[in-house]
Scaffold this motif. Structure first.
Motif, short mmCIF file in Angstrom:
data_model
loop_
_atom_site.label_atom_id
_atom_site.label_comp_id
_atom_site.label_asym_id
_atom_site.label_seq_id
_atom_site.Cartn_x
_atom_site.Cartn_y
_atom_site.Cartn_z
N ASN A 198 67.56 89.81 32.19
CA ASN A 198 67.10 90.01 30.80
C ASN A 198 65.93 89.10 30.44
N GLY A 199 65.57 88.19 31.32
CA GLY A 199 64.55 87.20 31.00
C GLY A 199 63.14 87.77 31.03
N GLN A 200 62.18 86.90 30.71
CA GLN A 200 60.77 87.33 30.63
C GLN A 200 60.31 87.97 31.93
N LEU A 201 60.57 87.30 33.04
CA LEU A 201 60.14 87.83 34.35
C LEU A 201 61.13 88.88 34.86
N GLY A 202 62.42 88.59 34.71
CA GLY A 202 63.45 89.46 35.27
C GLY A 202 63.36 90.88 34.77
N SER A 203 63.12 91.05 33.46
CA SER A 203 63.14 92.40 32.90
C SER A 203 62.00 93.25 33.47
N VAL A 204 60.90 92.61 33.84
CA VAL A 204 59.77 93.35 34.42
C VAL A 204 59.98 93.51 35.93
N LEU A 205 60.47 92.46 36.55
CA LEU A 205 60.68 92.50 38.01
C LEU A 205 61.71 93.56 38.40
N VAL A 206 62.77 93.71 37.60
CA VAL A 206 63.79 94.72 37.93
C VAL A 206 63.14 96.09 38.05
N LYS A 207 62.30 96.45 37.10
CA LYS A 207 61.67 97.78 37.13
C LYS A 207 60.81 97.94 38.37
N GLU A 208 60.08 96.88 38.72
CA GLU A 208 59.21 96.93 39.90
C GLU A 208 60.06 97.06 41.18
N LEU A 209 61.15 96.33 41.23
CA LEU A 209 62.03 96.40 42.41
C LEU A 209 62.69 97.78 42.50
N GLN A 210 63.05 98.35 41.35
CA GLN A 210 63.64 99.70 41.35
C GLN A 210 62.62 100.70 41.89
N HIS A 211 61.39 100.52 41.48
CA HIS A 211 60.31 101.39 41.94
C HIS A 211 60.14 101.27 43.46
N HIS A 212 60.24 100.05 43.92
CA HIS A 212 60.00 99.71 45.32
C HIS A 212 61.16 100.12 46.23
N TYR A 213 62.38 99.79 45.81
CA TYR A 213 63.55 100.00 46.69
C TYR A 213 64.40 101.19 46.28
N GLY A 214 64.11 101.81 45.14
CA GLY A 214 64.94 102.92 44.65
C GLY A 214 65.93 102.43 43.62
N LEU A 215 66.13 103.27 42.59
CA LEU A 215 66.98 102.90 41.45
C LEU A 215 68.38 102.45 41.88
N ASP A 216 68.92 103.13 42.88
CA ASP A 216 70.31 102.85 43.28
C ASP A 216 70.45 101.58 44.11
N ASN A 217 69.34 101.03 44.55
CA ASN A 217 69.41 99.87 45.45
C ASN A 217 69.13 98.54 44.75
N VAL A 218 69.05 98.58 43.44
CA VAL A 218 68.80 97.35 42.68
C VAL A 218 69.92 97.18 41.65
N VAL A 219 70.53 95.99 41.64
CA VAL A 219 71.55 95.68 40.66
C VAL A 219 70.98 94.60 39.74
N ALA A 220 70.74 94.97 38.48
CA ALA A 220 70.27 93.98 37.50
C ALA A 220 71.50 93.26 36.96
N SER A 221 71.40 91.95 36.76
CA SER A 221 72.55 91.25 36.18
C SER A 221 72.07 90.15 35.24
#
Ligand code: AKB
Length: 316
Positions: free
Chosen positions: A11-34
């Protein structure tokens, strides 16, 4: 094997943006945001996770078969000074849990963000080299400097592939920072676009190293994707974007808002900033994994104003 990525502090400044980029990169199902709290509404998987709880972290890592952890949760430089011992406890406890769970359960790679806050008065202020002396004056900086050593220890002792960057202040329109000394450099744009006066907690000429969110995200992914043998620094890499002061930003903002008003009321954060480098030498990042920033102050200001205007108009 397919990467399964866990982001702690999503939920942080970097995390909230990084999650979307990682989802784009690795696929939505392969990223767990916490995160410790629900809050952000991510598409994809989200876990409410307290990283100070090793059992909970272990359970999430095993349940999803996590192969990479991005551990972004920490109390930052300014907020951390309100309760030094609690800040140390929390930052270190989370890091030890991440390193131990990764080691025990065979996680392939860990990302641990460090910061320019590891530097203190005895490092050269300009063009600060990677190997400069570290004598941080904040608890946050102390936890990052110690964390870098632990990252290297886990690599040398256990072969755990921990990688780290010393982030400058991150500027982005996508999210808000919280509790840092460089936060002013995001808040100032919100005030400019809302055509309100900005009260700055740093002096006008306090130059600090900064980086645009897009550059920070790209650096993170480039570091994490680099071949293992190219990662020669196992404490943390210096990372530079561009350096500027509040008055430099104001000059650029006034090209769009000539009436923009700022008042300087420096507080304890000025003392923190005064001990940090003014600019960073990141030659090792360039040599080892090809780092090159793309955003200058002028471009950052233009994009910040355009994007925030769009956001505020959409909210009306
Ligand atoms: C802070 O200001 O504490 C952070 C940082 C530079 O690590 N943004």
């Amino acid at each position: 094997m397919k990467a399964k990525v866990l982001v702690i502090g999503a939920n942080g400044q970097l995390g909230s943006v990084l999650v979307k980029e990682l989802q784009h990169h690795y696929g939505l199902d392969n990223v767990v945001a916490s995160d410790i709290r629900k809050g952000h509404h991510f598409k994809g998987k989200f876990e409410e996770l307290d990283a100070t709880d090793r059992e909970q972290l272990t359970e999430v890592v095993l349940r999803y078969g996590i192969t990479q952890i991005y551990h972004l949760a920490a109390i930052l430089s300014a907020k951390g000074e309100a309760d030094p011992l609690a800040t140390w406890d929390l930052n270190m406890k989370m890091l030890f849990n991440v390193l131990e769970v990764a080691r025990i359960h065979g996680v392939d790679k860990v990302f641990f963000p460090s910061s320019i806050a590891v530097f203190g008065e005895d490092a050269p202020w300009v063009n600060t080299p990677n190997k400069a002396y570290l004598n941080p004056a904040t608890v946050y900086g102390m936890s990052k400097a110690a964390g870098e050593q632990w990252a290297q220890y886990y690599f040398l002792r256990y072969g755990l592939d921990v990688r780290s960057l010393r982030y400058p202040g991150i500027i982005g329109y996508q999210s808000l920072p919280g509790g840092g000394t460089t936060d002013y450099a995001v808040d100032i744009f919100h005030k400019a676009v809302l055509e309100e006066e900005f009260v700055c907690f740093l002096n006008e000429d306090t130059t600090l190293p900064m980086i645009f969110m897009e550059d920070a995200i790209r650096a993170t992914l480039e570091l994490m994707e680099a071949p293992k043998e190219d990662i020669k620094i196992r404490t943390a890499y210096n990372l530079a974007g561009s350096s500027f002061s509040p008055e430099d930003i104001v000059k650029e903002i006034r090209k769009f808002y000539p009436e923009f008003k700022i008042r300087y009321e420096p507080d304890f954060r000025q003392d923190i900033a005064a001990r940090w480098p003014k600019s960073i030498n990141d030659i090792e990042a360039t040599m080892d994994w090809g780092w090159k920033p793309q955003y200058s102050l002028e471009t950052i200001v233009r994009i910040m104003i355009d994007k925030l205007r769009e956001q505020y108009v959409a909210q009306q």
